[in-house]
Write a protein that holds these residues in place. Structure first.
Motif, PDB file in Angstrom:
ATOM      1  N   UNK A 118      50.052-106.610  24.439  1.00 29.07           N
ATOM      2  CA  UNK A 118      49.868-106.272  25.850  1.00 29.07           C
ATOM      3  C   UNK A 118      51.195-106.389  26.582  1.00 29.07           C
ATOM      4  N   UNK A 119      51.526-105.366  27.353  1.00 30.75           N
ATOM      5  CA  UNK A 119      52.761-105.386  28.130  1.00 30.75           C
ATOM      6  C   UNK A 119      52.474-104.981  29.567  1.00 30.75           C
ATOM      7  N   UNK A 120      53.483-105.140  30.426  1.00 25.69           N
ATOM      8  CA  UNK A 120      53.321-104.856  31.850  1.00 25.69           C
ATOM      9  C   UNK A 120      54.471-104.001  32.358  1.00 25.69           C
ATOM     10  N   UNK A 121      54.137-103.085  33.245  1.00 31.02           N
ATOM     11  CA  UNK A 121      55.173-102.293  33.914  1.00 31.02           C
ATOM     12  C   UNK A 121      54.803-102.141  35.386  1.00 31.02           C
ATOM     13  N   UNK A 122      55.829-102.003  36.212  1.00 29.73           N
ATOM     14  CA  UNK A 122      55.649-101.735  37.641  1.00 29.73           C
ATOM     15  C   UNK A 122      56.203-100.344  37.912  1.00 29.73           C
ATOM     16  N   UNK A 123      55.395 -99.488  38.555  1.00 24.98           N
ATOM     17  CA  UNK A 123      55.798 -98.100  38.771  1.00 24.98           C
ATOM     18  C   UNK A 123      55.627 -97.730  40.238  1.00 24.98           C
ATOM     19  N   UNK A 124      56.364 -96.691  40.646  1.00 24.28           N
ATOM     20  CA  UNK A 124      56.319 -96.172  42.013  1.00 24.28           C
ATOM     21  C   UNK A 124      56.022 -94.675  41.981  1.00 24.28           C
ATOM     22  N   UNK A 125      55.058 -94.262  42.810  1.00 27.48           N
ATOM     23  CA  UNK A 125      54.749 -92.846  42.991  1.00 27.48           C
ATOM     24  C   UNK A 125      55.126 -92.441  44.410  1.00 27.48           C
ATOM     25  N   UNK A 126      55.549 -91.200  44.561  1.00 27.37           N
ATOM     26  CA  UNK A 126      55.867 -90.665  45.891  1.00 27.37           C
ATOM     27  C   UNK A 126      55.046 -89.406  46.134  1.00 27.37           C
ATOM     28  N   UNK A 127      54.281 -89.386  47.242  1.00 24.95           N
ATOM     29  CA  UNK A 127      53.415 -88.255  47.567  1.00 24.95           C
ATOM     30  C   UNK A 127      53.905 -87.477  48.777  1.00 24.95           C
ATOM     31  N   UNK A 128      55.169 -87.678  49.138  1.00 26.34           N
ATOM     32  CA  UNK A 128      55.784 -86.884  50.196  1.00 26.34           C
ATOM     33  C   UNK A 128      56.416 -85.642  49.575  1.00 26.34           C
ATOM     34  N   UNK A 129      57.165 -84.908  50.377  1.00 26.72           N
ATOM     35  CA  UNK A 129      57.841 -83.709  49.869  1.00 26.72           C
ATOM     36  C   UNK A 129      58.834 -84.061  48.762  1.00 26.72           C
ATOM     37  N   UNK A 130      59.397 -85.264  48.826  1.00 28.46           N
ATOM     38  CA  UNK A 130      60.380 -85.673  47.829  1.00 28.46           C
ATOM     39  C   UNK A 130      59.754 -85.734  46.443  1.00 28.46           C
ATOM     40  N   UNK A 131      58.529 -86.259  46.350  1.00 22.41           N
ATOM     41  CA  UNK A 131      57.888 -86.425  45.052  1.00 22.41           C
ATOM     42  C   UNK A 131      57.383 -85.145  44.418  1.00 22.41           C
ATOM     43  N   UNK A 132      57.369 -84.044  45.163  1.00 20.40           N
ATOM     44  CA  UNK A 132      56.861 -82.783  44.619  1.00 20.40           C
ATOM     45  C   UNK A 132      57.665 -82.297  43.422  1.00 20.40           C
ATOM     46  N   UNK A 133      58.941 -82.608  43.416  1.00 17.52           N
ATOM     47  CA  UNK A 133      59.825 -82.104  42.361  1.00 17.52           C
ATOM     48  C   UNK A 133      59.943 -83.064  41.176  1.00 17.52           C
TER      49      UNK A 133
END
Length: 422
Positions: free
Chosen positions: A240-255
């Motif tokens: 078992x391992x752990x990761x921390x992630x970030x998502x962006x749902x603005x115009x920046x994250x579209x690409x």
């Protein structure tokens, strides 16, 4: 005789001439108008000097008074209290209180009520939930039925919307704009879905499973609701391992593929991250069993790890606000059983304080650290000064600052009261 008389007259004339006072002649460069301007200018300069001297004196007095007040507030320790006011509350099937607006949001299995800092009910919302959980961000709150299917989204004015899910809810997070995210589960996968503040669904879903991205231990939304921070536990082989992630749902994250703008694995090797939170923009924090890890999303397309504050001792509890994050650890040396470690939102260390106190709750309220249990409390400021230590003869569910300096609002299952400290 004529000569003698003539000489006498000349002598008298000379005497009269000597008695005449001759007016002084003005200097060649003298100008009456310039002399007047010089006099006025000198008088004006004298007035200005007097005014500036008065202003400087007033500023010195104000500065001295402010310094004395700051010193007093930082170092004075209250020894007792009087009850300024007290109101009765309808207990119902109480689950808890959460800091909200100017006071608290009371939530039960039957409904929620927002109480202001005078104990007055601003609004009430009725519902039926088996296991209500709450998320608060700024002036918005989301109340969800754990393993149920309903979410109520509200702000300090009242309920703004209701969302209904098909799958059971395991986590909920709200933003400062009312956008709400919920983790839903079926037998094989987890789904992070999003709702507007009126409860209508947004066309955004993050699907994960244990054999892929992992299972979401916790989620948090940025203040504007455009960024999502997640802690995932996943399987790598049999480990078992752990990761921390970030998502962006603005115009920046579209690409960006899957709108995934940041991921951190190596920093959490051999550790789990059960709690993540966004703090004051653009900072966030991940709380693991061994460290507090601070991030910055100043560059939305590439969140950055700022500081990882490793703690060697066992972490008993963590708590946070928009400005500070803290851990209370088991103290292994000395006469004190616990130690408080406080950090700013950018990871800067603020305070290390040892103490002995059997707390069940720990909160920040402004620049105060409030530790309390069902009948007593201890309060420190950011300098580590113990401001108040008291045992009450009434039950305690929540404590926060009152309307004025030196006051507390203490909420219990059946009563709320404001205490004037002295």
């Amino acid at each position: 005789m004529s000569d003698f008389g003539s000489m006498s007259r000349e002598s008298k004339k000379d005497k009269l001439r000597r008695q005449i006072v001759r007016p002084q002649q003005p200097a060649w460069n003298a100008d009456p108008e310039e002399d007047s301007e010089a006099v006025v200018r000198k008088a004006h300069n004298r007035v200005l000097r007097h005014r500036w001297a008065l202003v400087i004196l007033v500023l010195l007095l104000i500065g001295g008074g402010a310094a004395a007040w700051i010193f007093y507030q930082r170092n004075y320790r209250y020894s007792g209290y009087d009850t300024a006011w007290q109101v009765d509350l309808n207990e119902g099937s109480l689950v808890g209180y959460e800091s909200f607006g100017t006071n608290v949001l009371k939530y039960t299995k039957d409904g929620a009520s927002y109480l202001d800092n005078r104990g007055r009910t601003v609004w009430t919302e009725s519902y039926e939930m088996n296991s209500p959980v709450i998320s608060v961000k700024g002036d918005y709150a989301a109340i969800a039925d754990m393993q149920g299917n309903s979410i109520y989204i509200c702000n300090t004015d009242g309920t703004q919307g209701q969302a209904t899910t098909v799958l059971p809810i395991s986590k909920v997070a709200v933003s400062g704009t009312g956008v709400t995210a919920a983790v839903l589960e079926d037998s094989t996968s987890s789904y992070i879905t999003f709702f507007k503040k009126d409860g209508t669904s947004l066309d955004i879903t993050v699907k994960t499973n244990m054999s892929g991205d992992g299972y979401p231990l916790d989620i948090a939304l940025s203040d504007d609701g455009t960024q999502l921070m997640c802690s995932f536990v996943y399987l790598q082989g049999s480990e078992l391992k752990n990761r921390v992630v970030f998502y962006d749902f603005s115009e920046i994250g579209k690409n960006v593929p899957n709108r995934l703008v940041g991921g951190f694995d190596d920093e959490f090797q051999g550790d789990m991250v059960p709690r993540v939170t966004y703090m004051g923009d653009p900072y966030s924090c991940a709380f693991s069993g061994k460290a507090l890890t601070f991030f910055s999303s100043r560059n939305l397309a590439s969140p950055e790890l700022l500081e990882q504050r490793t703690i060697e001792e066992r972490i008993d509890s963590v708590f946070y606000s928009d400005e500070y994050a803290a851990a209370i650890v088991r103290n292994t040396n000395g006469e004190y059983g616990s130690r408080l470690e406080v950090y700013k939102k950018d990871g800067t260390h603020v305070l290390s304080k040892e103490f002995n106190f059997e707390y069940t709750h720990a909160d920040f309220d402004g620049d105060l650290i409030i530790l309390y249990n069902e009948d007593s409390c201890r309060i420190y400021n950011m300098s580590g000064t113990e401001k108040f230590d008291a045992t009450f003869d009434f039950p305690v569910s929540r404590i926060r600052k009152g309307r004025f300096p030196g006051t507390l609002v203490v909420t219990g299952p059946q009563q709320m009261r404001e205490l004037k400290l002295h």
